[in-house]
Design a protein around this motif. Structure first.
Motif, mmCIF file in Angstrom:
data_model
loop_
_atom_site.group_PDB
_atom_site.id
_atom_site.type_symbol
_atom_site.label_atom_id
_atom_site.label_comp_id
_atom_site.label_asym_id
_atom_site.label_seq_id
_atom_site.Cartn_x
_atom_site.Cartn_y
_atom_site.Cartn_z
ATOM 1 N N ASP A 1 -51.918 -84.112 -7.678
ATOM 2 C CA ASP A 1 -51.458 -82.724 -7.601
ATOM 3 C C ASP A 1 -51.255 -82.204 -9.024
ATOM 4 N N MET A 2 -52.245 -81.506 -9.525
ATOM 5 C CA MET A 2 -52.163 -80.981 -10.879
ATOM 6 C C MET A 2 -51.136 -79.856 -10.990
ATOM 7 N N GLU A 3 -50.892 -79.160 -9.887
ATOM 8 C CA GLU A 3 -49.897 -78.092 -9.918
ATOM 9 C C GLU A 3 -48.503 -78.657 -10.184
ATOM 10 N N TYR A 4 -48.219 -79.834 -9.619
ATOM 11 C CA TYR A 4 -46.917 -80.451 -9.877
ATOM 12 C C TYR A 4 -46.801 -80.890 -11.335
ATOM 13 N N LEU A 5 -47.883 -81.437 -11.881
ATOM 14 C CA LEU A 5 -47.844 -81.866 -13.277
ATOM 15 C C LEU A 5 -47.666 -80.689 -14.228
ATOM 16 N N SER B 1 -45.918 -78.010 -13.428
ATOM 17 C CA SER B 1 -44.624 -77.381 -13.166
ATOM 18 C C SER B 1 -43.562 -77.938 -14.108
ATOM 19 N N TYR B 2 -42.390 -77.285 -14.088
ATOM 20 C CA TYR B 2 -41.303 -77.727 -14.962
ATOM 21 C C TYR B 2 -40.840 -79.140 -14.601
ATOM 22 N N LEU B 3 -40.717 -79.408 -13.308
ATOM 23 C CA LEU B 3 -40.265 -80.733 -12.892
ATOM 24 C C LEU B 3 -41.278 -81.811 -13.261
ATOM 25 N N GLY B 4 -42.560 -81.504 -13.113
ATOM 26 C CA GLY B 4 -43.581 -82.477 -13.475
ATOM 27 C C GLY B 4 -43.611 -82.761 -14.972
ATOM 28 N N ILE B 5 -43.504 -81.706 -15.772
ATOM 29 C CA ILE B 5 -43.499 -81.891 -17.230
ATOM 30 C C ILE B 5 -42.270 -82.685 -17.670
ATOM 31 N N LEU B 6 -41.120 -82.374 -17.079
ATOM 32 C CA LEU B 6 -39.905 -83.114 -17.422
ATOM 33 C C LEU B 6 -40.027 -84.589 -17.041
ATOM 34 N N LYS B 7 -40.640 -84.862 -15.890
ATOM 35 C CA LYS B 7 -40.823 -86.252 -15.475
ATOM 36 C C LYS B 7 -41.700 -87.008 -16.474
ATOM 37 N N VAL B 8 -42.771 -86.386 -16.910
ATOM 38 C CA VAL B 8 -43.663 -87.040 -17.872
ATOM 39 C C VAL B 8 -42.938 -87.297 -19.189
ATOM 40 N N LEU C 1 -45.228 -90.837 -9.722
ATOM 41 C CA LEU C 1 -46.436 -91.140 -8.952
ATOM 42 C C LEU C 1 -46.327 -90.616 -7.523
ATOM 43 N N ILE C 2 -45.146 -90.757 -6.925
ATOM 44 C CA ILE C 2 -44.956 -90.297 -5.543
ATOM 45 C C ILE C 2 -45.147 -88.790 -5.441
ATOM 46 N N PHE C 3 -44.558 -88.041 -6.364
ATOM 47 C CA PHE C 3 -44.679 -86.582 -6.322
ATOM 48 C C PHE C 3 -46.063 -86.121 -6.770
ATOM 49 N N CYS C 4 -46.641 -86.820 -7.730
ATOM 50 C CA CYS C 4 -47.941 -86.407 -8.256
ATOM 51 C C CYS C 4 -49.053 -86.648 -7.241
ATOM 52 N N LEU C 5 -48.960 -87.730 -6.484
ATOM 53 C CA LEU C 5 -49.988 -88.070 -5.499
ATOM 54 C C LEU C 5 -49.663 -87.551 -4.101
ATOM 55 N N ASN C 6 -48.592 -86.761 -3.980
ATOM 56 C CA ASN C 6 -48.189 -86.174 -2.692
ATOM 57 C C ASN C 6 -47.879 -87.236 -1.641
ATOM 58 N N ILE C 7 -47.413 -88.391 -2.087
ATOM 59 C CA ILE C 7 -47.042 -89.436 -1.136
ATOM 60 C C ILE C 7 -45.774 -89.044 -0.386
ATOM 61 N N HIS C 8 -44.927 -88.222 -1.003
ATOM 62 C CA HIS C 8 -43.680 -87.824 -0.346
ATOM 63 C C HIS C 8 -43.939 -86.995 0.908
#
Length: 208
Positions: free
Chosen positions: A46-50, A52-59, A103-110
């Motif tokens: 999910d590139m949209e999550y990466l 987003s603010y939450l995705g960038i903060l996670k990285v 990984l869970i949020f990026c791959l939409n496993i949640h």
């Protein structure tokens, strides 16, 4: 001796019998293709999550935690070592847990495990990481030998503390928004059920 015509007759009957038995057999050959199951079907990045603010903060959290862990691992000698061990444990734990959540949020496993409250899970992780990174960085800043690795670990520890703090605030807002939507949905379901139950109750006849 049997003649040639009799032999051909027996052969014809045998072939007809085998054809009939083959047609009546329940085990018929099939020509349908067998589709192989794709275990990882539907799992995409999910590139949209990466973005987003939450995705960038996670990285950023994963990168800073990794750098802090590498810095603390380069320390060969320490006395006392309590601050070093504490920072090592916190940085390693935060790196693993945050990396798995990324990984869970990026791959939409949640989305495939909906019975888990992922917003609350992320909130607990970010809040705990903020607290423990702050404590471990503070302890290491007070108890160190002024080596380059320890100073670098303290700097990255406080940096990742700030990033985790920002992520905690965003996670709280997301969790409250999800809890509010869930509460509204439950209230609407309750009102709908009460309305339906009242509609099914027959009016009482008036007493004479």
């Amino acid at each position: 001796m049997r003649t040639t015509e009799e032999t051909e007759g027996f052969d014809g009957e045998a072939s007809n019998t085998s054809m009939i038995s083959g047609a009546s057999s329940p085990y018929q050959p099939t020509t349908e293709p067998v589709h192989s199951r794709n275990v990882f079907g539907g799992i995409v990045c999910d590139m949209e999550y990466l973005k987003s603010y939450l995705g960038i903060l996670k990285v950023v959290e994963v990168v800073l935690s990794l750098i802090g862990f590498i810095c603390i691992e380069t320390i060969m000698m320490c006395s006392p070592c309590g601050g070093v061990y504490f920072f090592e444990f916190v940085s390693c734990s935060a790196l693993v847990v945050t990396g798995v959540l990324l990984l869970i949020f990026c791959l939409n496993i949640h989305t495939k495990v909906p019975h888990v409250n992922w917003s609350l899970t992320d909130l607990v992780n970010t809040g705990a990481s903020t607290l423990f990174f702050f404590l471990s960085s503070l302890v290491l800043a007070c108890i160190n030998h002024n080596t380059g690795a320890e100073i670098a670990a303290v700097i990255f520890g406080f940096l990742v503390t700030v990033v985790y703090g920002i992520n905690t605030l965003l996670a709280v807002r997301k969790w409250r928004r999800g809890a509010g939507c869930q509460g509204v949905a439950q209230a609407s379901d309750y009102i709908r059920a009460r309305t339906a139950s009242r509609g099914e109750v027959e009016p009482r006849p008036e007493l004479a």
